[in-house]
Design an enzyme around this catalytic site. Structure first.
Site, PDB file in Angstrom:
ATOM      1  N   THR A  66     -25.565  29.741   0.933  1.00  0.00           N
ATOM      2  CA  THR A  66     -25.056  28.605   0.154  1.00  0.00           C
ATOM      3  C   THR A  66     -26.118  27.999  -0.746  1.00  0.00           C
ATOM      4  OG1 THR A  66     -23.437  28.063   1.827  1.00  0.00           O
ATOM      5  CG2 THR A  66     -24.084  26.271   0.394  1.00  0.00           C
ATOM      6  N   THR A 114     -26.778  29.916   6.301  1.00  0.00           N
ATOM      7  CA  THR A 114     -26.918  29.280   7.608  1.00  0.00           C
ATOM      8  C   THR A 114     -26.144  30.015   8.705  1.00  0.00           C
ATOM      9  OG1 THR A 114     -25.087  27.809   7.071  1.00  0.00           O
ATOM     10  CG2 THR A 114     -27.321  26.979   6.675  1.00  0.00           C
TER      11      THR A 114
HETATM   12  N1  ASP Z   1     -21.552  31.375   4.409  1.00  0.00           N
HETATM   13  C1  ASP Z   1     -22.861  30.857   4.065  1.00  0.00           C
HETATM   14  C2  ASP Z   1     -23.894  31.866   4.544  1.00  0.00           C
HETATM   15  O1  ASP Z   1     -24.196  31.875   5.710  1.00  0.00           O
HETATM   16  C3  ASP Z   1     -23.066  29.533   4.684  1.00  0.00           C
HETATM   17  C4  ASP Z   1     -24.389  28.859   4.369  1.00  0.00           C
HETATM   18  O2  ASP Z   1     -25.290  29.393   3.779  1.00  0.00           O
HETATM   19  O3  ASP Z   1     -24.524  27.700   4.748  1.00  0.00           O
HETATM   20  O4  ASP Z   1     -24.384  32.626   3.768  1.00  0.00           O
END
Ligand code: ASP
Length: 347
Positions: free
Chosen positions: A17, A93
């Site tokens: 993200t 994340t």
């Molecule tokens: N879907 C994203 C990922 O894990 C979520 C994030 O980065 O917070 O790449």
């Protein structure tokens, strides 16, 4: 101080993200170019650090993370190990805790900081948490003691305001900025006006040992979460799966499971066939103690081994790592019983 004496940090962008932008047609978040990401953080230029960057050719949502990409990260860090004081990995994340755990095993004798971070909101958005996370992670990766040794020579996750040991960390919130927890090991540092390091909790590797990168892994592992009503035929079929080498059994409380004879027999037979079964609890806090209740003792008798207070991310990646090294079942069982990178609490 000349520019060449500045602390140096390699920023590795994998996706997530933090570097995403909304696709105007679908409304979904997609990865975008790293240079544009850096344009959104002019603050980086104000650091007296030498910052270089490396970007994955196709940045990914971390749901697409794979062990081969962990090996790629190990290679990038190894190739650049002598050139930089520390490393920051920008990562989605969702699977950050798996990558942090895997790297903690694959980078044996690590004596420099490897700090993973990301964000809940893309860095281009006004309320983003990405800027703070990235800037503080860089500061931590560059931080040194007066004698020039790094303050945090281990794989960590920095998020919101907490620095956590990577292989102790779990994502616990899909919305809040405060998205990660380390339930069974205390925070290594807290970022407020100052970054307050808890020196006695941070690993102290022997800096004379050279970094030993590992690239092998074996993914013939599965996580099995127990629940009331779990079916015999499903368990039996799962444990008979060709190629299966290890099972992470998520049990109740302090490591308890149903006492039904078919269940214990199925586990025992699997252990006798050489499958490693490791017991961790469905409770995020606390320790497996199979001796505490009769319902745990049966597992011990069946040959199930304790995962102590491990996270699922850590136990799974540790198994992949150890299985990849062609060890005997006895050696695997022994290695699962000792902390390799501070991942379990054991006297
Ligand atoms: N879907 C994203 C990922 O894990 C979520 C994030 O980065 O917070 O790449």
């Amino acid at each position: 101080m000349t520019k060449s004496n500045y602390p140096s940090v390699l920023l590795i962008y994998t996706g997530g993200t933090i570097g995403m932008i909304e696709n105007p047609e679908t409304g979904a978040l997609e990865a975008f170019n790293f240079d544009r990401l850096l344009e959104n953080v002019p603050e980086l230029k104000r650091f007296n650090y030498h910052i270089c960057s490396y970007q994955f050719s196709s940045p990914i949502d971390s749901s697409d993370m794979e062990p081969s990409l962990w090996a790629k990260l190990v290679k990038i860090i190894t190739d650049n190990y002598d050139k930089f004081d520390g490393f920051v990995i920008l990562h989605g994340t969702d699977t950050m805790a798996y990558t942090a755990s895997a790297l903690s095993f694959m980078l044996e004798n690590l004596s420099k900081p490897v700090i993973l971070t990301g964000s809940q909101l893309p860095i281009g958005m006004i309320r983003t948490d990405g800027k703070e996370n990235m800037i503080t992670a860089i500061e931590i990766a560059a931080a040194k003691h007066p004698d020039g040794t790094p303050i945090v020579p281990e794989v960590c996750i920095f998020f919101e305001n907490q620095l956590l040991r990577g292989n102790r960390t779990t994502k616990i919130n899909a919305e809040n900025f405060n998205a990660f927890r380390s339930y069974n090991y205390p925070t290594l540092a807290t970022a407020g006006i100052h970054i307050k390091y808890e020196y006695d909790r941070i690993r102290k590797p022997n800096p004379t040992l050279p970094l030993k990168p590992h690239y092998v892994y074996d993914t013939n592992v599965i996580v099995l979460t127990l629940f009331p009503g779990i079916q015999e035929n499903l368990i039996r079929n799962l444990l008979q799966t060709p190629g299966l080498r290890a099972v992470v059994l998520k049990t109740y409380g302090s490591g308890n499971a149903p006492q039904k004879p078919w269940f214990i027999k199925a586990l025992k037979e699997a252990v006798e066939r050489g499958i490693v079964i490791v017991n961790i609890s469905q409770c995020p806090t606390g320790m497996v103690e199979m001796e505490r209740y009769e319902t745990g003792l049966h597992l011990l008798d069946a040959g199930v081994i304790s995962g102590y207070d491990s996270t699922v991310e850590s136990i799974l990646t540790k198994l992949m790592f150890i299985l990849g090294h062609g060890k005997t079942t006895e050696e695997i069982r022994h290695l699962m019983n000792i902390p390799l990178a501070g991942e379990i609490t054991k006297e």
